[in-house]
Design a protein around this motif. Structure first.
Motif, PDB file in Angstrom:
ATOM      1  N   PRO A 114       0.832  -1.212   0.000  1.00 30.07           N
ATOM      2  CA  PRO A 114       0.000   0.000   0.000  1.00 30.07           C
ATOM      3  C   PRO A 114       0.863   1.257   0.000  1.00 30.07           C
ATOM      4  CG  PRO A 114      -0.842  -1.594   1.590  1.00 30.07           C
ATOM      5  CD  PRO A 114       0.493  -2.112   1.125  1.00 30.07           C
ATOM      6  N   PRO A 115       0.405   2.312  -0.683  1.00 29.94           N
ATOM      7  CA  PRO A 115       1.193   3.542  -0.756  1.00 29.94           C
ATOM      8  C   PRO A 115       1.226   4.313   0.557  1.00 29.94           C
ATOM      9  CG  PRO A 115      -0.929   3.829  -1.837  1.00 29.94           C
ATOM     10  CD  PRO A 115      -0.813   2.375  -1.503  1.00 29.94           C
ATOM     11  N   SER A 116       0.336   3.963   1.484  1.00 24.89           N
ATOM     12  CA  SER A 116       0.254   4.687   2.752  1.00 24.89           C
ATOM     13  C   SER A 116       0.821   3.862   3.905  1.00 24.89           C
ATOM     14  CB  SER A 116      -1.205   5.037   3.061  1.00 24.89           C
ATOM     15  OG  SER A 116      -1.339   5.522   4.372  1.00 24.89           O
ATOM     16  N   PRO A 117       1.978   4.247   4.465  1.00 25.07           N
ATOM     17  CA  PRO A 117       2.521   3.537   5.631  1.00 25.07           C
ATOM     18  C   PRO A 117       1.569   3.564   6.819  1.00 25.07           C
ATOM     19  CG  PRO A 117       4.193   4.944   4.645  1.00 25.07           C
ATOM     20  CD  PRO A 117       2.891   5.295   3.985  1.00 25.07           C
ATOM     21  N   SER A 118       0.796   4.653   6.949  1.00 24.09           N
ATOM     22  CA  SER A 118      -0.142   4.749   8.070  1.00 24.09           C
ATOM     23  C   SER A 118      -1.244   3.707   7.952  1.00 24.09           C
ATOM     24  CB  SER A 118      -0.737   6.155   8.142  1.00 24.09           C
ATOM     25  OG  SER A 118      -1.454   6.464   6.958  1.00 24.09           O
ATOM     26  N   LEU A 119      -1.627   3.363   6.720  1.00 25.74           N
ATOM     27  CA  LEU A 119      -2.621   2.306   6.534  1.00 25.74           C
ATOM     28  C   LEU A 119      -2.054   0.973   6.998  1.00 25.74           C
ATOM     29  CD1 LEU A 119      -5.244   1.025   5.352  1.00 25.74           C
ATOM     30  CD2 LEU A 119      -3.988   0.804   3.203  1.00 25.74           C
ATOM     31  N   CYS A 120      -0.820   0.677   6.618  1.00 24.10           N
ATOM     32  CA  CYS A 120      -0.195  -0.596   6.998  1.00 24.10           C
ATOM     33  C   CYS A 120      -0.154  -0.750   8.518  1.00 24.10           C
ATOM     34  CB  CYS A 120       1.216  -0.680   6.419  1.00 24.10           C
ATOM     35  SG  CYS A 120       1.271  -0.719   4.616  1.00 24.10           S
ATOM     36  N   ILE A 121       0.119   0.349   9.202  1.00 21.36           N
ATOM     37  CA  ILE A 121       0.151   0.317  10.668  1.00 21.36           C
ATOM     38  C   ILE A 121      -1.268   0.304  11.227  1.00 21.36           C
ATOM     39  CG2 ILE A 121       0.836   1.608  12.731  1.00 21.36           C
ATOM     40  CD1 ILE A 121       3.195   2.716  11.096  1.00 21.36           C
ATOM     41  N   GLY A 122      -2.154   1.014  10.572  1.00 24.85           N
ATOM     42  CA  GLY A 122      -3.484   1.227  11.105  1.00 24.85           C
ATOM     43  C   GLY A 122      -4.364  -0.010  11.150  1.00 24.85           C
ATOM     44  N   ILE A 123      -4.142  -0.981  10.262  1.00 22.11           N
ATOM     45  CA  ILE A 123      -5.053  -2.127  10.214  1.00 22.11           C
ATOM     46  C   ILE A 123      -4.922  -2.996  11.458  1.00 22.11           C
ATOM     47  CG2 ILE A 123      -5.701  -4.213   8.956  1.00 22.11           C
ATOM     48  CD1 ILE A 123      -4.878  -2.862   6.400  1.00 22.11           C
ATOM     49  N   CYS A 124      -3.713  -3.481  11.727  1.00 18.26           N
ATOM     50  CA  CYS A 124      -3.506  -4.363  12.885  1.00 18.26           C
ATOM     51  C   CYS A 124      -2.336  -3.931  13.755  1.00 18.26           C
ATOM     52  CB  CYS A 124      -3.300  -5.805  12.423  1.00 18.26           C
ATOM     53  SG  CYS A 124      -4.777  -6.598  11.766  1.00 18.26           S
ATOM     54  N   GLY A 125      -1.865  -2.720  13.560  1.00 18.38           N
ATOM     55  CA  GLY A 125      -0.808  -2.210  14.413  1.00 18.38           C
ATOM     56  C   GLY A 125       0.582  -2.327  13.819  1.00 18.38           C
ATOM     57  N   GLU A 126       1.532  -1.673  14.493  1.00 17.15           N
ATOM     58  CA  GLU A 126       2.937  -1.635  14.077  1.00 17.15           C
ATOM     59  C   GLU A 126       3.520  -3.029  13.902  1.00 17.15           C
ATOM     60  OE1 GLU A 126       6.645   0.280  13.259  1.00 17.15           O
ATOM     61  OE2 GLU A 126       4.797   1.337  13.817  1.00 17.15           O
ATOM     62  N   GLU A 127       3.146  -3.946  14.766  1.00 16.74           N
ATOM     63  CA  GLU A 127       3.705  -5.305  14.757  1.00 16.74           C
ATOM     64  C   GLU A 127       3.478  -6.023  13.440  1.00 16.74           C
ATOM     65  OE1 GLU A 127       3.284  -9.462  17.372  1.00 16.74           O
ATOM     66  OE2 GLU A 127       2.059  -7.689  17.840  1.00 16.74           O
ATOM     67  N   TYR A 128       2.361  -5.723  12.777  1.00 18.07           N
ATOM     68  CA  TYR A 128       1.999  -6.472  11.565  1.00 18.07           C
ATOM     69  C   TYR A 128       1.977  -5.604  10.309  1.00 18.07           C
ATOM     70  CZ  TYR A 128       0.692 -10.083  14.885  1.00 18.07           C
ATOM     71  OH  TYR A 128       0.726 -11.022  15.886  1.00 18.07           O
ATOM     72  N   LYS A 129       2.638  -4.455  10.357  1.00 18.85           N
ATOM     73  CA  LYS A 129       2.618  -3.555   9.205  1.00 18.85           C
ATOM     74  C   LYS A 129       3.259  -4.173   7.965  1.00 18.85           C
ATOM     75  CE  LYS A 129       6.956  -1.188  10.336  1.00 18.85           C
ATOM     76  NZ  LYS A 129       7.613   0.129  10.611  1.00 18.85           N
ATOM     77  N   ASP A 130       4.263  -5.032   8.162  1.00 21.13           N
ATOM     78  CA  ASP A 130       4.949  -5.633   7.015  1.00 21.13           C
ATOM     79  C   ASP A 130       4.199  -6.822   6.434  1.00 21.13           C
ATOM     80  OD1 ASP A 130       7.029  -3.797   7.223  1.00 21.13           O
ATOM     81  OD2 ASP A 130       8.164  -5.048   8.608  1.00 21.13           O
ATOM     82  N   ASN A 131       3.081  -7.185   7.040  1.00 22.87           N
ATOM     83  CA  ASN A 131       2.261  -8.282   6.527  1.00 22.87           C
ATOM     84  C   ASN A 131       1.163  -7.797   5.597  1.00 22.87           C
ATOM     85  OD1 ASN A 131       3.159  -9.170   9.486  1.00 22.87           O
ATOM     86  ND2 ASN A 131       2.861 -11.036   8.290  1.00 22.87           N
ATOM     87  N   VAL A 132       1.056  -6.478   5.431  1.00 23.10           N
ATOM     88  CA  VAL A 132      -0.068  -5.920   4.680  1.00 23.10           C
ATOM     89  C   VAL A 132       0.234  -5.820   3.193  1.00 23.10           C
ATOM     90  CG1 VAL A 132      -1.614  -3.941   4.424  1.00 23.10           C
ATOM     91  CG2 VAL A 132      -0.804  -4.607   6.706  1.00 23.10           C
ATOM     92  N   TYR A 133      -0.683  -6.350   2.389  1.00 26.31           N
ATOM     93  CA  TYR A 133      -0.666  -6.192   0.937  1.00 26.31           C
ATOM     94  C   TYR A 133      -1.994  -5.583   0.512  1.00 26.31           C
ATOM     95  CZ  TYR A 133       3.308  -9.447   0.648  1.00 26.31           C
ATOM     96  OH  TYR A 133       4.528 -10.066   0.785  1.00 26.31           O
ATOM     97  N   GLU A 134      -1.948  -4.803  -0.545  1.00 28.33           N
ATOM     98  CA  GLU A 134      -3.193  -4.281  -1.104  1.00 28.33           C
ATOM     99  C   GLU A 134      -3.532  -5.018  -2.398  1.00 28.33           C
ATOM    100  OE1 GLU A 134      -5.276  -0.185  -2.806  1.00 28.33           O
ATOM    101  OE2 GLU A 134      -3.246  -0.106  -1.978  1.00 28.33           O
ATOM    102  N   LEU A 135      -4.734  -5.545  -2.481  1.00 18.02           N
ATOM    103  CA  LEU A 135      -5.254  -6.019  -3.760  1.00 18.02           C
ATOM    104  C   LEU A 135      -5.640  -4.752  -4.507  1.00 18.02           C
ATOM    105  CD1 LEU A 135      -7.953  -8.832  -4.284  1.00 18.02           C
ATOM    106  CD2 LEU A 135      -7.682  -6.847  -5.781  1.00 18.02           C
ATOM    107  N   ASN A 136      -4.747  -4.300  -5.394  1.00 17.80           N
ATOM    108  CA  ASN A 136      -4.890  -2.950  -5.931  1.00 17.80           C
ATOM    109  C   ASN A 136      -5.457  -2.862  -7.342  1.00 17.80           C
ATOM    110  OD1 ASN A 136      -2.527  -3.836  -7.260  1.00 17.80           O
ATOM    111  ND2 ASN A 136      -1.194  -2.752  -5.801  1.00 17.80           N
ATOM    112  N   ARG A 137      -5.536  -3.983  -8.036  1.00 17.86           N
ATOM    113  CA  ARG A 137      -6.159  -3.977  -9.358  1.00 17.86           C
ATOM    114  C   ARG A 137      -6.833  -5.321  -9.616  1.00 17.86           C
ATOM    115  NH1 ARG A 137      -5.116   0.631  -8.766  1.00 17.86           N
ATOM    116  NH2 ARG A 137      -4.166   2.097 -10.243  1.00 17.86           N
ATOM    117  N   LEU A 138      -8.013  -5.242 -10.204  1.00 19.56           N
ATOM    118  CA  LEU A 138      -8.758  -6.432 -10.624  1.00 19.56           C
ATOM    119  C   LEU A 138      -9.479  -6.077 -11.909  1.00 19.56           C
ATOM    120  CD1 LEU A 138     -10.026  -9.285 -10.173  1.00 19.56           C
ATOM    121  CD2 LEU A 138     -11.812  -8.140  -8.829  1.00 19.56           C
TER     122      LEU A 138
END
Length: 218
Positions: free
Chosen positions: A50-74
Motif C-alpha cells: 500500500p502507498p500509505s505507511p499509516s494504513l499498513c500500521i493502522g489495520i492491525c498495528g505496528e507489529e503487523y505492518k509488514d504483513n499488509v498487501y493491497e489487492l490494488n487492481r482487478l
C-alpha cells in the motif's frame, strides 16, 4: 471448461492494467496472477505494498505492518463466465505469502460497492476518511506523485494547472491469510470496526480493448 490461476509476467499484467482497468495507472505490484479458462487469459489481479505507511500500521498495528498487501487492481473480460471475478480473487489469495493481511477498496466515485469482496468473505470496515488531495488538471497522475514532484508553493501558485479537490471515499475491505492461530491474532488486533456489508447498485466499467490472452505455455 478447465479453469486455473497462475502467476503471470509483469509485462502482461501491465498491459491489462493500462488498457483494461479504468484507472489506467500502474500501482505498486509485487504479485500478479491471471485466471485462465482452457488456457486463455480471462482476467488479471495484482497485489502490492500500500502507498500509505499509516494504513499498513493502522489495520492491525505496528507489529503487523509488514504483513499488509493491497489487492490494488482487478480486471476481467467483458463477456466473462459466471463468478470469474470471485474465483480469481479467492484463488489468487491462496498463492500469496502467509501470514498476510489483504486490504482492498471499492471506489464509490465509480459506482463500486465491492460485491466481489463480499462474495469472497472479506471483512468490511467502512468507508475511507474524507480528505482533500492535489491533482494535476487533465492528467491521471496519482496525488502522491503530484505532491512528491511539486512543492506546495508551486501547486498553490498555479491554479490553472493544479487543484485541491475532495478525494472520493472508498469502501474498505480486509481479509486475513494464515493458519487458525495467525488469523485469530489478526482479528484480535484489527483496529477497525467490523461493519455490515454495504448494498446498492453497482456500476460496471465496459472496455473492449484487445489485450494479450494466449498464455497457455507459461
Amino acid at each position: 471448461m478447465q479453469r486455473s490461476i497462475r502467476s503471470i509476467p509483469r509485462e502482461i499484467a501491465l498491459e491489462w492494467l493500462l488498457h483494461k482497468h479504468y484507472a489506467r495507472r500502474i500501482p505498486s505490484i509485487t504479485h500478479s496472477f491471471g485466471c485462465f479458462e482452457n488456457g486463455i487469459l480471462q482476467g488479471v489481479v495484482t497485489y502490492g505494498i500500500p502507498p500509505s505507511p499509516s494504513l499498513c500500521i493502522g489495520i492491525c498495528g505496528e507489529e503487523y505492518k509488514d504483513n499488509v498487501y493491497e489487492l490494488n487492481r482487478l480486471t476481467i473480460l467483458e463477456n466473462h463466465s459466471k463468478n470469474l471475478a470471485s474465483y480469481l480473487v479467492s484463488n489468487s489469495m491462496k498463492l500469496m505469502p502467509k501470514p498476510s493481511i489483504i486490504v482492498s477498496y471499492a471506489d464509490t466515485s465509480m459506482g463500486h460497492v465491492g460485491y466481489v469482496y463480499q462474495a469472497t468473505n472479506f471483512i468490511y470496515t467502512g468507508l475511507s476518511v474524507k480528505r482533500n488531495e492535489w491533482r494535476e488538471k487533465g492528467l491521471n497522475t496519482h496525488s502522491k506523485s503530484v505532491v512528491a514532484k511539486f512543492t506546495l508553493e508551486e501547486r498553490q501558485s498555479n491554479p490553472k494547472r493544479f487543484e485541491h479537490v475532495e478525494r472520493p471515499q472508498k469502501h474498505r475491505y480486509v481479509y486475513f491469510l494464515g493458519n487458525k492461530r495467525e488469523i485469530k491474532e489478526f482479528k484480535n488486533k484489527l483496529n477497525y470496526d467490523v461493519m455490515p456489508y454495504p448494498k446498492g447498485k453497482s456500476h460496471r466499467y465496459e472496455n473492449d480493448t484487445v489485450v494479450s490472452q494466449q498464455m497457455a505455455l507459461l
